[in-house]
Enzyme design. Structure first.
Site, PDB file in Angstrom:
ATOM      1  N   ASP A  13      48.313  14.809  61.688  1.00  0.00           N
ATOM      2  CA  ASP A  13      49.554  14.124  61.306  1.00  0.00           C
ATOM      3  C   ASP A  13      49.502  12.688  61.827  1.00  0.00           C
ATOM      4  O   ASP A  13      49.337  12.463  63.020  1.00  0.00           O
ATOM      5  CB  ASP A  13      50.747  14.854  61.908  1.00  0.00           C
ATOM      6  N   LYS A  17      55.645   6.381  61.266  1.00  0.00           N
ATOM      7  CA  LYS A  17      56.687   5.457  61.727  1.00  0.00           C
ATOM      8  C   LYS A  17      56.292   4.863  63.075  1.00  0.00           C
ATOM      9  O   LYS A  17      55.778   5.563  63.946  1.00  0.00           O
ATOM     10  CB  LYS A  17      58.027   6.182  61.855  1.00  0.00           C
ATOM     11  N   ASP A  49      43.159  10.147  56.236  1.00  0.00           N
ATOM     12  CA  ASP A  49      43.340   9.335  55.037  1.00  0.00           C
ATOM     13  C   ASP A  49      44.298   8.187  55.304  1.00  0.00           C
ATOM     14  O   ASP A  49      44.629   7.436  54.406  1.00  0.00           O
ATOM     15  CB  ASP A  49      43.900  10.192  53.902  1.00  0.00           C
TER      16      ASP A  49
END
Length: 107
Positions: A13, A17, A49
């Site tokens: 993950d 932000k 990615d």
């Protein structure tokens, strides 16, 4: 210590932000920890990615003296022997994927 032959970190993950980037997994201390657990010649493979996360990984991993890139560069954008997971297929279709493969250097 020195008991694991390899780690695979597949599309962690990116916490995109700004205020959440502190939650990213691949911080210098964690990369150092994984390196300490790898046997001599052990391999760390990472795929992401996310452009910003890739830049952070490159910076963080460069400071780990126990690891050496298996490529001529810190990462490559195509790795022929990478198992094409559903996440790989999804992200590869959208754009660039970054692959890191590091081996424990002589310690």
């Amino acid at each position: 210590d020195k008991s694991v032959t390899g780690f695979f970190v597949n599309f962690p993950d990116p916490w995109p932000k700004s205020k959440h980037t502190k939650r990213r997994l691949l911080k210098p201390w964690f990369i150092e920890l994984m390196a300490s657990k790898l046997v001599d010649g052990g391999i760390l493979t990472i795929a992401t990615d996310h452009d910003d996360y890739a830049a952070e990984i490159s910076e963080n991993i460069s400071g780990v003296e126990a690891l050496k890139s298996m490529f001529d560069t810190p990462f490559v954008n195509d790795m022929g022997d990478y198992y094409q997971t559903k996440y790989y297929r999804k992200f590869a279709a959208q754009g660039t994927v970054y692959f890191y493969r590091y081996i424990t250097a002589n310690r």
